[in-house]
Design a protein around this motif. Structure first.
Motif, PDB file in Angstrom:
ATOM      1  N   ALA A 198      37.600  44.578  39.766  1.00  0.00           N
ATOM      2  CA  ALA A 198      39.022  44.414  39.464  1.00  0.00           C
ATOM      3  C   ALA A 198      39.382  42.939  39.572  1.00  0.00           C
ATOM      4  N   THR A 199      40.538  42.590  39.025  1.00  0.00           N
ATOM      5  CA  THR A 199      41.110  41.260  39.195  1.00  0.00           C
ATOM      6  C   THR A 199      42.470  41.413  39.862  1.00  0.00           C
ATOM      7  N   LEU A 200      42.644  40.757  41.008  1.00  0.00           N
ATOM      8  CA  LEU A 200      43.910  40.810  41.731  1.00  0.00           C
ATOM      9  C   LEU A 200      44.882  39.785  41.183  1.00  0.00           C
ATOM     10  N   ILE A 201      46.101  40.220  40.946  1.00  0.00           N
ATOM     11  CA  ILE A 201      47.220  39.321  40.691  1.00  0.00           C
ATOM     12  C   ILE A 201      48.257  39.597  41.780  1.00  0.00           C
ATOM     13  N   ILE A 203      51.786  38.196  43.345  1.00  0.00           N
ATOM     14  CA  ILE A 203      52.926  37.314  43.153  1.00  0.00           C
ATOM     15  C   ILE A 203      53.996  37.670  44.177  1.00  0.00           C
ATOM     16  N   ASN A 204      54.243  36.739  45.084  1.00  0.00           N
ATOM     17  CA  ASN A 204      55.230  36.940  46.158  1.00  0.00           C
ATOM     18  C   ASN A 204      54.995  38.244  46.912  1.00  0.00           C
ATOM     19  N   GLY A 205      53.733  38.521  47.183  1.00  0.00           N
ATOM     20  CA  GLY A 205      53.369  39.693  47.977  1.00  0.00           C
ATOM     21  C   GLY A 205      53.170  40.974  47.192  1.00  0.00           C
ATOM     22  N   LYS A 206      53.562  40.998  45.933  1.00  0.00           N
ATOM     23  CA  LYS A 206      53.364  42.193  45.111  1.00  0.00           C
ATOM     24  C   LYS A 206      51.990  42.116  44.455  1.00  0.00           C
ATOM     25  N   ARG A 207      51.145  43.123  44.720  1.00  0.00           N
ATOM     26  CA  ARG A 207      49.770  43.111  44.234  1.00  0.00           C
ATOM     27  C   ARG A 207      49.602  44.045  43.042  1.00  0.00           C
ATOM     28  N   GLU A 208      48.872  43.570  42.062  1.00  0.00           N
ATOM     29  CA  GLU A 208      48.435  44.398  40.945  1.00  0.00           C
ATOM     30  C   GLU A 208      46.940  44.183  40.739  1.00  0.00           C
ATOM     31  N   TRP A 209      46.244  45.272  40.485  1.00  0.00           N
ATOM     32  CA  TRP A 209      44.801  45.211  40.270  1.00  0.00           C
ATOM     33  C   TRP A 209      44.525  45.531  38.803  1.00  0.00           C
ATOM     34  N   LEU A 210      44.003  44.544  38.092  1.00  0.00           N
ATOM     35  CA  LEU A 210      43.736  44.704  36.677  1.00  0.00           C
ATOM     36  C   LEU A 210      42.321  45.250  36.459  1.00  0.00           C
ATOM     37  N   LYS A 211      42.131  45.947  35.356  1.00  0.00           N
ATOM     38  CA  LYS A 211      40.791  46.393  34.995  1.00  0.00           C
ATOM     39  C   LYS A 211      39.875  45.184  34.916  1.00  0.00           C
ATOM     40  N   ILE A 261      38.048  31.517  26.460  1.00  0.00           N
ATOM     41  CA  ILE A 261      39.162  31.382  27.383  1.00  0.00           C
ATOM     42  C   ILE A 261      40.408  32.016  26.782  1.00  0.00           C
ATOM     43  N   PHE A 262      41.322  32.405  27.657  1.00  0.00           N
ATOM     44  CA  PHE A 262      42.567  33.029  27.214  1.00  0.00           C
ATOM     45  C   PHE A 262      43.604  32.840  28.311  1.00  0.00           C
ATOM     46  N   VAL A 263      44.824  33.239  28.030  1.00  0.00           N
ATOM     47  CA  VAL A 263      45.928  33.112  28.978  1.00  0.00           C
ATOM     48  C   VAL A 263      46.474  34.514  29.259  1.00  0.00           C
ATOM     49  N   TYR A 264      46.713  34.791  30.526  1.00  0.00           N
ATOM     50  CA  TYR A 264      47.276  36.091  30.928  1.00  0.00           C
ATOM     51  C   TYR A 264      48.735  35.900  31.340  1.00  0.00           C
ATOM     52  N   LYS A 265      49.589  36.839  30.906  1.00  0.00           N
ATOM     53  CA  LYS A 265      51.006  36.821  31.259  1.00  0.00           C
ATOM     54  C   LYS A 265      51.293  38.014  32.169  1.00  0.00           C
ATOM     55  N   PRO A 266      51.422  37.791  33.476  1.00  0.00           N
ATOM     56  CA  PRO A 266      51.574  38.903  34.429  1.00  0.00           C
ATOM     57  C   PRO A 266      52.795  39.780  34.168  1.00  0.00           C
ATOM     58  N   SER A 267      53.915  39.200  33.736  1.00  0.00           N
ATOM     59  CA  SER A 267      55.148  39.978  33.599  1.00  0.00           C
ATOM     60  C   SER A 267      55.038  41.057  32.525  1.00  0.00           C
ATOM     61  N   THR A 268      54.174  40.844  31.541  1.00  0.00           N
ATOM     62  CA  THR A 268      54.024  41.824  30.448  1.00  0.00           C
ATOM     63  C   THR A 268      52.624  42.424  30.393  1.00  0.00           C
ATOM     64  N   ALA A 475      44.442  46.176  50.926  1.00  0.00           N
ATOM     65  CA  ALA A 475      43.772  45.692  49.718  1.00  0.00           C
ATOM     66  C   ALA A 475      42.459  46.421  49.491  1.00  0.00           C
ATOM     67  N   ALA A 476      41.714  46.687  50.560  1.00  0.00           N
ATOM     68  CA  ALA A 476      40.447  47.405  50.432  1.00  0.00           C
ATOM     69  C   ALA A 476      40.664  48.821  49.905  1.00  0.00           C
ATOM     70  N   LYS A 477      41.713  49.492  50.398  1.00  0.00           N
ATOM     71  CA  LYS A 477      42.022  50.829  49.903  1.00  0.00           C
ATOM     72  C   LYS A 477      42.374  50.794  48.425  1.00  0.00           C
ATOM     73  N   GLU A 478      43.120  49.781  48.035  1.00  0.00           N
ATOM     74  CA  GLU A 478      43.522  49.659  46.635  1.00  0.00           C
ATOM     75  C   GLU A 478      42.325  49.374  45.733  1.00  0.00           C
ATOM     76  N   ILE A 479      41.400  48.562  46.221  1.00  0.00           N
ATOM     77  CA  ILE A 479      40.191  48.299  45.437  1.00  0.00           C
ATOM     78  C   ILE A 479      39.378  49.573  45.266  1.00  0.00           C
ATOM     79  N   SER A 480      39.194  50.307  46.354  1.00  0.00           N
ATOM     80  CA  SER A 480      38.377  51.527  46.322  1.00  0.00           C
ATOM     81  C   SER A 480      39.034  52.657  45.540  1.00  0.00           C
ATOM     82  N   SER A 481      40.354  52.609  45.372  1.00  0.00           N
ATOM     83  CA  SER A 481      41.045  53.699  44.681  1.00  0.00           C
ATOM     84  C   SER A 481      40.791  53.690  43.187  1.00  0.00           C
ATOM     85  N   ASP A 482      40.404  52.549  42.648  1.00  0.00           N
ATOM     86  CA  ASP A 482      40.148  52.394  41.213  1.00  0.00           C
ATOM     87  C   ASP A 482      41.391  52.602  40.359  1.00  0.00           C
ATOM     88  N   GLU A 483      42.575  52.534  40.972  1.00  0.00           N
ATOM     89  CA  GLU A 483      43.804  52.549  40.167  1.00  0.00           C
ATOM     90  C   GLU A 483      44.015  51.138  39.619  1.00  0.00           C
TER      91      GLU A 483
END
Length: 490
Positions: A198-201, A203-211, A261-268, A475-483
């Motif tokens: 996964a890739t963690l993003i 921002i101000n404490g809010k975590r998102e795990w990308l494929k 290379i590419f650019v990622y936009k977290p908000s969208t 964070a470990a639980k979130e990684i292992s959850s595969d969501e």
């Protein structure tokens, strides 16, 4: 009665302290510098650095005495079995001598006789670090299996280190490619490789795990760099492989069979793709934004057949315009440093935050300099277009991955100059004319013991304005959850 007892206790304490303090008497002076580890002779240090403790390595001894005098004011005088400065006394001495120097005089007692060595200086820069500390990865130098490793952070004003996250919480995972936004960890990202990739993003404490991978990309999202606005993050996507050399002087080669290379936009959750920097004819990698956010720098090499043509892979440093309002790139790519014409390869560009320089690593070929003995760090002056090696900071062994402080006066980098096997962290400064100062090894309370017992290599170091706040258990639980958050291409 109580006053008498207190007085007697005070006298006893003074007598005990005096009896334990062994100060030089009739010392024999020698006109040579002491043999110490680390080599801190003549280094330039920031006013907010931890005590520069060192070990005498010139032979066995009974006692040590160190006298440190400031060129402006102040003095420390200590005796004992080790050089272990009091943190508060050390910082007070540095503050009193900012822009000046410290003079160190070491005396060594052996078989009842004191020897006083030639004094040496450390120079206290007028520029502070202005950073809380460092983040980095520590990993055993293996090739196929991930043992215990993790991301760590270190307070640079003392010796406190703590894990951000370790792979013991997610067995089998590799944690890498972490970075914050201009040393501000409110925007933080790192990549996880393994069965729970996964890739963690954050921002101000809010975590998102990308494929970890997308069907539109060659590979994972790695080598990140935040846009100064925090609205974007540039990544590289690579098909990375490794092979082993059969010659004694070379050990391993890491290379890409494809990279874009590419650019990622977290908000969208959009991957902003552009064929200008995603070509079949070139390998594009190591993207970074300029401090004003209007330019995207990256490395580009003509694609050659792999593995047969791996020594022909040589990267130039290029740039393309970037529009923060739309997230779109400009119409053309320009080369700003042509390493290929020199028969060299330039990788890992890092712009200073004042917009004056780009620091990069120069090697004979390839994109992974950490395994190249000839790797050196160079400085490209964006005002003049001239580039030069950081000769004073470089060594005969690998010098590579580097990052700047926000004030653009200090940089950290990895080096194998110690034993040729383990990468350690060194810090150096840049003066007003672009000249580097002699680097110093990351201070430890008992440096010889610490580095002798440490079987990890440091890599991907970066400065951090304050501690990274990450709940490792969650964070470990979130990684292992595969969501995972699904990204979409634009």
């Amino acid at each position: 009665m109580k006053r008498t007892i207190s007085y007697l206790l005070y006298i006893l304490t003074i007598m005990l302290m005096t009896s334990c303090t062994d100060t030089p008497k009739n010392a024999q002076k020698v006109d040579k510098l002491p043999t110490i580890f680390p080599d801190y002779v003549g280094v330039t240090i920031p006013v907010d650095i931890a005590p520069m403790n060192f070990d005498y390595t010139g032979g066995t001894y009974d006692a040590l005495n160190i006298v440190v005098k400031g060129s402006k004011s102040g003095e420390i005088n200590e005796s004992g079995n080790a050089i272990d400065f009091d943190i508060d006394e050390w910082h007070n001495l540095l503050k009193a001598n900012r822009g000046g120097s410290l003079n160190f005089t070491l005396s060594v007692k052996t078989d009842g006789q004191w020897t006083q060595y030639k004094s040496f200086k450390m120079y206290v820069s007028k520029h502070a670090l202005d950073e809380w500390g460092l983040t980095y990865r520590r990993i055993a130098p293996g090739f196929e299996i991930y043992s215990k490793m993790g991301l760590y952070q270190r307070n640079l004003s003392n010796f406190d280190e703590e894990p951000i996250i370790e792979n013991t919480t997610v067995p089998g995972a590799c944690l890498n490619c972490h970075t914050s936004n201009g040393t501000n960890p409110s925007h933080f990202t790192f990549h996880v490789r393994g069965s729970h990739g996964a890739t963690l993003i954050s921002i101000n404490g809010k975590r998102e795990w990308l494929k970890a991978k997308s069907d539109t990309l060659h590979g994972s999202m790695v080598y990140p760099y935040w846009h100064p606005s925090g609205q974007y993050c540039a990544y590289s996507t690579n098909q990375t492989h490794q092979s082993f050399h059969t010659v004694r002087s070379e050990r391993i080669e890491v290379f890409d069979q494809a990279s874009d290379i590419f650019v990622y936009k977290p908000s969208t959750h959009e991957l902003l793709l552009d064929t200008l920097v995603m070509t079949d004819s070139h390998y594009e990698t190591y993207p970074v934004f300029s401090p004003n956010g209007r330019t995207l720098y990256f490395c580009s090499s003509v694609a050659h057949p792999i593995p047969g043509g791996y020594k022909q892979i040589r990267y130039n440093i290029c740039k393309v315009a970037f529009d923060p309002a739309t997230g779109k790139l400009g119409q053309r790519v320009d080369t700003i440093f042509n390493a290929r014409q020199m028969g060299k390869s330039a990788t890992h560009p890092r712009p200073s935050y004042d917009g004056r320089y780009i620091m990069f690593t120069m090697t004979d070929y390839g994109c992974f300099p950490i395994w190249h003995h000839e790797a050196d760090n160079w400085l490209l002056d964006l005002h003049t277009g001239k580039a030069q090696p950081l000769t004073v900071a470089n060594s005969r062994n690998t010098d590579s991955y580097h990052n700047w402080t926000r004030n653009s006066h200090w940089f950290v980098f990895t080096s194998r100059r110690g034993d040729g096997l383990y990468t350690r962290l060194y810090i150096s400064s840049i003066d007003d004319k672009g000249r580097a100062t002699k680097p110093f090894l990351l201070p430890q309370r008992h440096p010889a013991q610490y580095y002798d017992r440490l079987f990890d290599s440091y890599n991907t170091p970066d400065f951090t304005l304050r501690p990274v706040e990450l709940n490792a258990r969650e964070a470990a639980k979130e990684i292992s959850s595969d969501e995972r958050v699904v990204t979409k291409a634009r």
